[in-house]
Design a protein around this motif. Structure first.
Motif, short mmCIF file in Angstrom:
data_model
loop_
_atom_site.label_atom_id
_atom_site.label_comp_id
_atom_site.label_asym_id
_atom_site.label_seq_id
_atom_site.Cartn_x
_atom_site.Cartn_y
_atom_site.Cartn_z
N HIS A 281 0.85 -1.20 0.00
CA HIS A 281 0.00 0.00 0.00
C HIS A 281 0.88 1.24 0.00
O HIS A 281 1.84 1.34 0.78
CB HIS A 281 -0.91 -0.01 1.22
N LEU A 283 1.76 4.79 1.03
CA LEU A 283 1.44 5.70 2.14
C LEU A 283 2.67 6.57 2.38
O LEU A 283 3.61 6.18 3.08
CB LEU A 283 1.09 4.88 3.39
N CYS A 476 4.17 8.11 12.44
CA CYS A 476 2.95 7.51 11.87
C CYS A 476 1.79 8.43 12.25
O CYS A 476 0.82 8.02 12.87
CB CYS A 476 2.71 6.10 12.40
N VAL A 485 -0.74 8.95 8.52
CA VAL A 485 -0.63 7.49 8.41
C VAL A 485 -1.84 6.81 9.02
O VAL A 485 -2.30 5.78 8.52
CB VAL A 485 0.66 7.00 9.09
N HIS A 493 -4.54 4.30 7.28
CA HIS A 493 -5.31 4.74 6.11
C HIS A 493 -5.17 3.74 4.96
O HIS A 493 -4.05 3.32 4.61
CB HIS A 493 -4.82 6.11 5.62
#
Length: 542
Positions: A281, A283, A476, A485, A493
């Motif tokens: 993912h 991020l 984070c 984050v 997220h």
């Protein structure tokens, strides 16, 4: 392969609180993984043992941040706890919450439920305040908060000098207002360290629904698509797996949690490709927004030779007497937090609330106490700390090896406003040191050897000696912007079944020591997680 409802990675201040509260429900099975050991040692339990923990690596990961270009290319020592309790097992045990405005700012940034008034009940629930219950304090909670049991005379003189210099005496830095000078309260119980493990974990270790594994380095979070379903972890080089039916929760701290996310394929693709890690993912904020309290220590000679000097004959004699006192009464120097007294002040009249914190140490010290030759000097050390720095650093991977240290770039003093605040804090400290109660005790400067005569000399001293004070947060961060984050429920997220619960979620650094707020993050997260569990159950029944 074992299956649990929740897997918590990291038994630090947040992780211990979270594990305790989640496992209160006997129907909830919790696995708590800790890379360090049990921490069942007199070195940890004895407050003054923090000196040993800082110097040696038995209970300390002993990280080093990158050479800082803003600090004469010096590497910066970053100790972190290597035992159950995390850094609460080796910290200075000061109980500080920060300021109301710190948390209200989080809420103003769109993080619902994180204002001071909403968090105060968690602070009260988490503590047993030996002074008794009040508007700002609770009793009956897991964490014992006590007055210090080692109030050295020279530490008291610092308080007197502060009031002589116009700083108001404050009997409670966690009360209605933080500003002022006084004694720090401690996370101690009966004169022993009361870490997050001692408070939250040790009393419930016999719960059949709580499994605690130490010496377990988590290698990665396992995903099925975008859902976290478990973890892989290493024990003595052997790989193990565990499945999470509901959630995986990262509580590895501001260094460990972003490192594990990156190792698991969560983060900027460019950073992952560099180490051959397949992205799960995208991020971009993972590992960014690192904040730390930049700090500089000044040391003066104690001309009365009554401060602590452990390697001098007089100091050895006092230490021997204090050892007996500690064994019998749990009082004296071995019960010391080292920073026994301190202050929160405004660097100028134009500042609305304290932006400088002082920690007074009744001994000469340098390089985190690792320069042992200073134990031959009778002296006093005073930390000057910038409470709300503007500078931002980062955490990234050194390799795909989960046992390798992360790359830490504190990037301290990269924003010139932090330098300005630090210089102002040092000048204000001069006013306190020059006040009668300290002037009669302190003679010449040991660090630096000569008093900085100009603004330029003061800045040169700062760049040569500035350091950190072990409060990393933000990597984070909680929020809704593109660099956030986690959301305000601490869910990562764009992913399912994954949360981060530790100081790394702080969007901005609080105005003080971070241990107590980290436990409160664990407390609040437990309520959110259990509420989500109840909602899911009701939905399934419906």
């Amino acid at each position: 392969m074992k299956t649990f409802d929740y897997i918590i990675v990291g038994a630090g201040s947040s992780g211990c609180a979270l594990a305790n509260r989640l496992s209160q429900d006997p129907e909830v099975n919790v696995l708590l993984l800790e890379a360090g050991g049990s921490g069942d040692s007199p070195i940890i339990k004895t407050p003054a043992g923090l000196i040993i923990s800082l110097i040696f690596g038995t209970f300390n990961w002993c990280y080093n941040a990158l050479n800082q270009r803003t600090l004469n290319n010096r590497a910066i020592f970053c100790p972190r706890g290597k035992a159950l309790g995390g850094s609460s097992a080796i910290n200075g045990m000061l109980y500080i919450r920060g300021q109301r405005q710190d948390y209200d700012l989080w809420a103003e940034q769109g993080n619902k439920g994180w204002s001071f008034d909403e968090l105060l009940p968690y602070f009260k629930r988490s503590q047993h305040q030996e002074r008794g219950a009040s508007e700002y304090h609770g009793v009956g909670g897991p964490l014992n908060v006590a007055n210090g049991r080692s109030n050295q005379p020279i530490s008291a003189d610092f308080i007197k000098a502060g009031t002589e210099a116009g700083v108001p005496f404050n009997p409670d830095f966690n009360g209605a207002a933080q500003e002022g000078i006084g004694w720090y309260q401690t996370t101690q119980k009966d004169g022993q360290r009361h870490s997050a493990a001692a408070a939250y974990l040790t009393p419930v270790m016999n719960r059949p629904n709580l499994t605690v594994i130490t010496g377990a380095t988590t290698a990665k979070v396992v995903f099925e698509g975008k859902k976290a379903v478990g973890v892989e972890y290493l024990i003595k080089g052997l790989r193990h797996s565990a499945t999470a039916e509901t959630e995986v929760i990262l509580s590895g701290g501001a260094f460990g949690s972003p490192q594990l996310l990156l190792l698991s394929g969560v983060g900027p693709k460019a950073k992952l490709d560099e180490h051959g890690i397949e992205q799960v993912h995208e991020l971009p904020g993972v590992g960014e927004n690192l904040q730390e309290h930049v700090d500089v220590v000044r040391v003066w000679k104690d001309k009365t030779n009554s401060a602590i000097a452990m390697f001098r004959p007089k100091g050895i004699w006092h230490l021997a007497k204090d050892a007996v006192n500690y064994v019998i009464h749990r009082r004296g120097f071995l019960a010391s937090t080292m920073a026994e007294s301190g202050a929160f002040v405004r660097s100028s009249e134009d500042v609305e609330r304290p932006d400088i914190q002082y920690h007074f140490v009744p001994a000469a010290m340098d390089d985190h106490g690792r320069s042992l030759r200073y134990n031959l000097s009778y002296g006093a050390s005073i930390h000057t700390c910038v409470l709300r720095p503007y500078s931002r650093g980062s955490v990234s991977l050194a390799s795909s090896d989960p046992t390798a240290d992360p790359i830490i770039d504190l990037n301290m003093l990269s924003d010139s406003r932090d330098m300005d605040t630090l210089k102002a804090g040092l000048r204000k400290l001069d006013e306190i040191v020059s006040a009668p109660s300290l002037a009669q005790r302190l003679s010449y400067s040991i660090i630096p050897k000569q008093e900085p005569a100009s603004d330029q000399e003061l800045e040169q001293f700062i760049r040569a000696k500035a350091n950190n004070i072990y409060h990393p947060v933000g990597t984070c961060k909680m929020g809704n912007d593109e660099m956030a984050v986690v959301d305000d429920e601490l869910r990562v997220h764009g992913l399912e079944g994954l949360r981060v619960v530790d100081a790394s979620i702080m969007p901005t650094l609080i105005s003080g020591n971070t241990n107590a707020p980290s436990m409160v993050i664990g407390e609040k997260a437990a309520d959110m997680i259990l509420a989500a569990r109840v909602a899911d159950t009701q939905e399934q029944v419906a």
